[in-house]
Design a protein around this motif. Structure first.
Motif, mmCIF file in Angstrom:
data_model
loop_
_atom_site.group_PDB
_atom_site.id
_atom_site.type_symbol
_atom_site.label_atom_id
_atom_site.label_comp_id
_atom_site.label_asym_id
_atom_site.label_seq_id
_atom_site.Cartn_x
_atom_site.Cartn_y
_atom_site.Cartn_z
ATOM 1 N N ASP A 1 0.838 -1.204 0.000
ATOM 2 C CA ASP A 1 0.000 0.000 0.000
ATOM 3 C C ASP A 1 0.870 1.251 0.000
ATOM 4 N N PHE A 2 2.049 1.135 0.622
ATOM 5 C CA PHE A 2 2.980 2.255 0.645
ATOM 6 C C PHE A 2 3.760 2.323 -0.665
ATOM 7 N N ILE A 3 4.190 1.168 -1.156
ATOM 8 C CA ILE A 3 4.997 1.125 -2.376
ATOM 9 C C ILE A 3 4.236 1.665 -3.579
ATOM 10 N N ILE A 4 2.941 1.404 -3.600
ATOM 11 C CA ILE A 4 2.148 1.758 -4.787
ATOM 12 C C ILE A 4 1.977 3.285 -4.926
ATOM 13 N N GLN A 5 2.176 4.014 -3.823
ATOM 14 C CA GLN A 5 1.952 5.463 -3.854
ATOM 15 C C GLN A 5 2.809 6.126 -4.924
ATOM 16 N N GLY A 6 2.161 6.865 -5.793
ATOM 17 C CA GLY A 6 2.882 7.555 -6.857
ATOM 18 C C GLY A 6 3.148 6.690 -8.066
ATOM 19 N N GLN A 7 2.773 5.438 -8.002
ATOM 20 C CA GLN A 7 3.011 4.563 -9.156
ATOM 21 C C GLN A 7 1.697 3.964 -9.636
ATOM 22 N N GLU A 8 0.596 4.639 -9.302
ATOM 23 C CA GLU A 8 -0.721 4.080 -9.607
ATOM 24 C C GLU A 8 -0.927 3.881 -11.106
ATOM 25 N N ASN A 9 -0.444 4.851 -11.910
ATOM 26 C CA ASN A 9 -0.669 4.743 -13.355
ATOM 27 C C ASN A 9 0.052 3.546 -13.943
ATOM 28 N N GLU A 10 1.317 3.384 -13.530
ATOM 29 C CA GLU A 10 2.103 2.258 -14.038
ATOM 30 C C GLU A 10 1.431 0.944 -13.671
ATOM 31 N N TRP A 11 0.971 0.887 -12.441
ATOM 32 C CA TRP A 11 0.298 -0.314 -11.944
ATOM 33 C C TRP A 11 -0.940 -0.639 -12.775
ATOM 34 N N GLU A 12 -1.733 0.380 -12.994
ATOM 35 C CA GLU A 12 -2.972 0.162 -13.727
ATOM 36 C C GLU A 12 -2.685 -0.290 -15.155
ATOM 37 N N LYS A 13 -1.666 0.336 -15.752
ATOM 38 C CA LYS A 13 -1.269 -0.034 -17.114
ATOM 39 C C LYS A 13 -0.805 -1.493 -17.131
ATOM 40 N N GLY A 14 -0.001 -1.838 -16.154
ATOM 41 C CA GLY A 14 0.517 -3.212 -16.088
ATOM 42 C C GLY A 14 -0.613 -4.226 -16.037
ATOM 43 N N SER B 1 -10.353 -3.532 -14.369
ATOM 44 C CA SER B 1 -10.070 -4.541 -15.396
ATOM 45 C C SER B 1 -9.767 -5.909 -14.782
ATOM 46 N N ALA B 2 -9.585 -5.953 -13.471
ATOM 47 C CA ALA B 2 -9.246 -7.232 -12.840
ATOM 48 C C ALA B 2 -10.334 -7.646 -11.869
ATOM 49 N N ILE C 1 4.393 -3.238 -12.040
ATOM 50 C CA ILE C 1 4.736 -1.824 -12.257
ATOM 51 C C ILE C 1 5.823 -1.689 -13.328
ATOM 52 N N VAL C 2 6.833 -2.580 -13.303
ATOM 53 C CA VAL C 2 7.890 -2.527 -14.317
ATOM 54 C C VAL C 2 7.278 -2.718 -15.708
ATOM 55 N N ILE C 3 6.344 -3.659 -15.819
ATOM 56 C CA ILE C 3 5.685 -3.872 -17.113
ATOM 57 C C ILE C 3 4.888 -2.633 -17.518
ATOM 58 N N GLY C 4 4.219 -2.024 -16.531
ATOM 59 C CA GLY C 4 3.456 -0.809 -16.823
ATOM 60 C C GLY C 4 4.345 0.314 -17.341
ATOM 61 N N ARG C 5 5.560 0.403 -16.771
ATOM 62 C CA ARG C 5 6.473 1.479 -17.170
ATOM 63 C C ARG C 5 6.899 1.371 -18.630
ATOM 64 N N LEU C 6 6.880 0.144 -19.185
ATOM 65 C CA LEU C 6 7.207 -0.009 -20.605
ATOM 66 C C LEU C 6 6.320 0.886 -21.453
ATOM 67 N N PHE C 7 5.105 1.133 -20.948
ATOM 68 C CA PHE C 7 4.162 1.937 -21.720
ATOM 69 C C PHE C 7 4.121 3.389 -21.237
ATOM 70 N N THR C 8 4.148 3.571 -19.928
ATOM 71 C CA THR C 8 4.049 4.956 -19.455
ATOM 72 C C THR C 8 5.351 5.710 -19.643
ATOM 73 N N GLU C 9 6.492 5.021 -19.479
ATOM 74 C CA GLU C 9 7.770 5.699 -19.656
ATOM 75 C C GLU C 9 8.410 5.348 -20.984
ATOM 76 N N GLY C 10 7.950 4.256 -21.614
ATOM 77 C CA GLY C 10 8.520 3.833 -22.882
ATOM 78 C C GLY C 10 9.909 3.253 -22.755
ATOM 79 N N ARG C 11 10.241 2.698 -21.609
ATOM 80 C CA ARG C 11 11.564 2.107 -21.447
ATOM 81 C C ARG C 11 11.515 1.033 -20.357
ATOM 82 N N PHE C 12 12.559 0.172 -20.360
ATOM 83 C CA PHE C 12 12.635 -0.878 -19.354
ATOM 84 C C PHE C 12 13.326 -0.307 -18.126
#
Lengths: 539, 414
Positions: free
Chosen positions: A253-266, A299-300, A339-350
């Motif tokens: 719950d703490f880790i997800i803070q600020g990374q919600e978009n990446e998570w959702e994308k993932g 979606s889940a 989140i790492v998978i989500g970042r492939l799309f939100t940040e466009g990089r690994f």
């Protein structure tokens, strides 16, 4: 069904009615206090019978009304904890298991630390051949996302560098097996170009190729066996546990803070990988609801769980949602992997950065740190001397791996635990220990003080013995599995029984708590892995 | 490292010798070893087999206390001296000790001797199984059992019953009961009949002389000096004494015959003849509660066994063909060793069923079959020993069916 229950009910009522009459018949002959005791017992039996009958009726009603209630019968259903207010939808209250409370939780603050070395460790991946093909020589430059090595048995899966920098060394262990590929990161990170993908039109095959090429594939693991998923498989479902109940585990719950978009994308990407569903295991233990990012996702499929450890283990959750077998494969991921998978799309990089919780009584500055995957351990606890008197663990104290100070965090781990070694004799330690220690046994007064946090060491507190005590493992594993009989089946190489008793549903982390509690100090995780390896080679 | 530990480390014998096995056994008893975890979990529960076993031994201590005293009490009842329970306390206590200590020592010397030998031969540490077996065996033997028979029976149980199967955790039958059943079948005249339950009489009939030895003379010297009453070597067994246990009375003439000799209170609290540790029901129940609360004894087996006995008791009452069958079902708990067998014998985790459902079935069947054997067996009016050994044999079968149900459930799902 109903008729069967009715017969059961009449039988019970008959017995209950019989008991006081036979008591009355004899009470004239003597007035001893045993009769009073027996009357009390009869009353208890009567009440028990009433409860059982009521409980069965509830069960029948629920079944006919298609209401989802815990399948474990008897009193556990009737006395099951009511779900917390925020719980909506599918809910499983598990009762078996045990929370090991330790001192040394990480403070809820994040610091980004520069790391002077990271490493990818082939042995982190179950079933990897000992000498994978390494694509770079020491001294060569790599970009974050460049393929570093692949398994010759499964050349389609690429394992990529988490950072850009110089390949410093390829360390080898016994029989020249490659244990570490060390990279010294650049100050300014450079990333390999990720091809752009339109999520609306992409096919499943294209998406899989994309995940393999970008290096995100190894984050997806399959159950059974806990291997990196096979790209050719179609999983029945994908599972993500959004909480971890292991001792001192990081708080998602703490880790997800600020990374919600990446998570959702993932999560969105995961839904495209299966014909079934993506299930999220949600934490119903706390007084407050888990993070919105977990509860609001549409979606889940969301499934709530409450209970002690190992309820947060994805294997336990799968067992209660949609059990796996040799033919029915599920894929699993951790929150930070998504989140790492989500970042492939939100940040466009690994970008394989992750938050790592520094925990354990021996870490002075306990907090969360933002580091690349596979960071060097001595860099994480900078300013603190760790010695042989410390046990450094990548992961938690139950299923993590022992590391040296010069070692690196394992691929899937987001926790570092440091505790004391326990290489010391203790006088009458088995009878009257000087220091309290966590125990599942009620022979220690611990169970009366559920909130006490313990300092621990790695002493085994006793010697290894044959299996003697029964029922202990079952109490530590909230699954419909007989762990002790399964272990014996593994030790006797009885394949049919192993499969029948559900070896495919288990991973080492699920059985770790049983190993902790084991009176006979048996190495259960090791035995289970032997069995899983045997099954995998067979089939 | 403390001075003591240093000293103990210094006298460590050569590894691989019998002396080292012995040393290791006592050393690990005194000190928890400095072994640390490697592979697998990094921390371990504070619970180990030593602690498990010692809790069982502790829960038996009340039975030991009363058992010891009761040996003396029964002896003095038979000769009509100090007939009130607390009268002649020192005499009864020392008389009981004189009987119990040899039994306890012989049991442990023989049993532990065999254990140590095999631990050395197989090169593993001494396992703690005999801690409990050795504590149980003296309690289930009649006080007047000749020591050589006891030694033979313990050797048989540990050797054939346990080591032949691979040691602690591998045996099929309960060790303590095996030693008892050995005496029962090999020396039937010694253990059945009325003579054996009251110690220190030449015969169990009126007019017989008492049988005092060096121990009692030694005690007498001491008691004389202290000004207390002493053992009376000229005492004789009183008129009307039989030495019969409640069960053999019930077998002969039903409940009325039992109550004509023993009061219900005496039977419940245990001031009756019988095996050393099994007479006092409340003290056994305290031990049973200790096991249940600490989670070491299975409450499922205990409750199952109780229910099984109750159901069979009802059925026998309904049939009622002999006086013994007509004994009201609840009075069966007053007589014999039901509670002892329930708390300490049936719950042995190695020989009992190992699944939760299996434990219910196992316990229930012991209660059910044990009462059949007790009431319908013409030779010997007690059944728990044979019922438990019988169900020990069938426990793996019970587990097999429970596991098969689990397996087929899993198959059906796939």
């Amino acid at each position: 069904m109903v008729i069967r229950y009715r017969r059961l009910i009449t039988n019970i009522l008959f017995l209950v009615l019989l008991s006081p009459t036979s008591l009355l018949a004899q009470s004239t002959s003597s007035e001893s206090f045993l009769n009073v005791g027996l009357v009390i017992m009869a009353v208890i039996v009567f009440i028990t019978a009433l409860i059982l009958v009521g409980d069965n009726l509830i069960g029948i009603e629920a079944k006919e009304g298609k209401v989802n209630i815990p399948s474990t019968g008897g009193f556990s259903r009737l006395f099951a904890k009511k779900p917390a207010k925020y719980v909506e939808g599918s809910y499983h209250a598990l009762t078996r298991g045990f929370d090991i409370k330790l001192t040394g939780e990480a403070k809820k603050e994040v610091e980004s630390i520069p790391v002077s070395a990271v490493a990818l460790q082939p042995p982190n991946f179950t079933g990897m051949s000992p000498i994978p093909k390494v694509l770079f020589e020491p001294g060569q430059e790599v970009l974050a996302g460049d393929a570093l090595f692949f398994d010759k048995k499964r050349p389609d899966i690429k394992y990529v560098s988490p950072v850009s920098g110089e390949v410093a060394a390829i360390n080898r262990g016994e029989k020249r097996a490659i244990t570490e590929i060390v990279i010294i990161p650049d100050k300014e990170q450079r990333y390999r170009q990720v091809p752009s993908v339109d999520l609306n039109t992409v096919s499943r095959e294209e998406l899989i190729t994309f995940l393999i090429n970008t290096g995100a594939w190894p984050f997806i693991r399959q159950r059974p066996y806990n291997l990196v998923a096979k790209p050719g498989d179609v999983p029945e479902n994908i599972f993500v546990s959004t909480f971890d109940t292991a001792p001192l585990a990081p708080d998602n719950d703490f880790i997800i803070q600020g990374q919600e978009n990446e998570w959702e994308k993932g999560i969105e990407i995961l839904t495209k990988l299966t014909d079934g569903k993506v299930y999220l295991g949600l934490n119903a233990n706390g007084p407050d609801a888990p993070a919105k990012a977990f509860t609001n996702i549409s979606s889940a499929e969301k499934v709530w769980f409450s209970g002690p450890h190992p309820v947060g283990n994805v294997g336990v959750q799968i067992h209660h949602i949609h059990p796996v077998s040799s033919t029915n494969i599920a894929w699993v991921l951790g929150v930070q992997d998504v989140i790492v998978i989500g970042r492939l799309f939100t940040e466009g990089r690994f970008n394989a950065e992750r938050l790592v919780a520094l925990t354990g009584q021996c870490v002075e500055d306990r907090k969360y740190v933002r580091v690349p995957l596979g960071a060097k351990i001595s860099e994480l606890v900078k300013g603190q001397e760790l010695t042989d008197a410390h046990r450094i663990i990548s992961g938690d104290v139950l299923s993590g791996h022992k590391k040296s100070q010069e070692g690196y965090l394992d691929f899937y781990d987001d926790q570092l635990t440091v505790i004391d070694e326990g290489k010391e004799y203790e006088m009458f330690g088995w009878l009257l220990p000087l220091k309290m220690r966590p125990s599942t046994s009620k022979t220690y007064p611990n169970f009366m003080f559920p909130d006490v946090e313990f300092e621990v060491n790695t002493n085994t507190h006793g010697e290894r013995r044959a299996f003697v005590v029964t029922g202990q493992y079952e109490n530590m594993l909230p699954m419909d599995i007989y762990p002790q009989h399964l272990m014996k089946a593994i030790l006797t190489n009885d394949y049919e029984k192993m499969e029948g008793l559900g070896i495919h549903e288990l991973a080492e982390e699920d059985i770790a708590l049983c190993e902790f509690a084991c009176t006979s100090k048996q190495p259960l995780q090791h035995i289970l892995r032997q069995g899983l390896d045997m099954m995998r080679e067979q089939g | 490292m403390s001075k003591l530990l240093e000293f103990i480390k210094k006298i460590e014998p050569k590894k691989g010798s019998l002396a080292h096995t012995l040393y290791d056994g006592f050393f690990t008893f005194l000190y928890t070893p400095d072994e640390v975890t490697h592979g697998g979990t990094h921390i371990k529960d504070g619970m180990d087999l030593k602690r498990t076993m010692v809790i069982v031994v502790l829960s038996l201590q009340l039975c030991y206390l009363l058992g010891t005293y009761n040996i003396g009490h029964q002896h003095f009842l038979a000769i009509g001296e100090h007939t009130a329970f607390l009268e002649g306390f020192h005499l009864k206590l020392f008389y009981g000790l004189g009987k119990l200590l040899p039994i306890w020592i012989v049991t442990h010397v023989v049993g532990l001797g065999i254990e140590f030998y095999y631990a050395w031969k197989k090169g593993h540490g001494i396992e703690e199984g005999f801690l409990v077996s050795g504590a149980l065996i003296p309690l289930i033997m009649p006080p007047d059992l000749p020591l050589w028979i006891l030694a033979l029976s313990v050797a048989f149980a540990v050797w054939i019953g346990k080591e032949a199967f691979g040691g602690t955790g591998m045996n099929i039958w309960n060790i303590a009961l095996l030693s008892r059943v050995f005496v029962f079948f090999a020396y039937p005249t010694t253990i059945s009949g009325d003579e054996v339950w009251v110690a220190g009489l030449e015969r169990a009939s009126s007019g017989a002389a008492v049988d005092y030895g060096w121990w009692h003379h030694l005690c007498n010297v001491f008691f004389d000096w202290a000004g207390w009453s002493t053992f009376n070597g000229a005492a004789q067994v009183i008129d009307g004494f039989t030495g019969a246990t409640p069960l053999s009375l019930a077998f002969q003439g039903g409940w009325e015959q039992v109550t004509s000799v023993y009061s219900e209170t005496a039977m419940w609290w245990g001031s009756i003849p019988g095996s050393i540790g099994e007479t006092s029901k409340p003290l056994i129940i305290v031990g049973a509660l200790m096991l249940i609360v600490s989670g070491i004894g299975s409450w499922r087996i205990m409750l199952g066994m109780f229910l099984g006995a109750v159901v069979m008791g009802w059925l026998l009452n309904a049939w009622g063909a002999t006086p013994f069958m007509e004994v009201p079902w609840q009075y069966h708990f007053y007589m014999g060793s039901f509670f002892f067998a329930m708390a300490f014998m049936a719950t042995d985790p190695v020989t009992a069923a190992s699944t939760d459902q299996g434990k219910w079935i196992y316990g229930f069947l012991i209660g059910f079959i044990g009462l059949i054997i007790r009431v319908l067996n013409p030779a010997y009016p007690e059944g728990w020993m044979l019922a438990i050994l019988l169900l020990n044999t069938f426990a793996p079968l019970i587990d097999h069916y429970i596991l098969q149900a689990n397996i087929s459930k899993r198959l059906k799902r796939a």
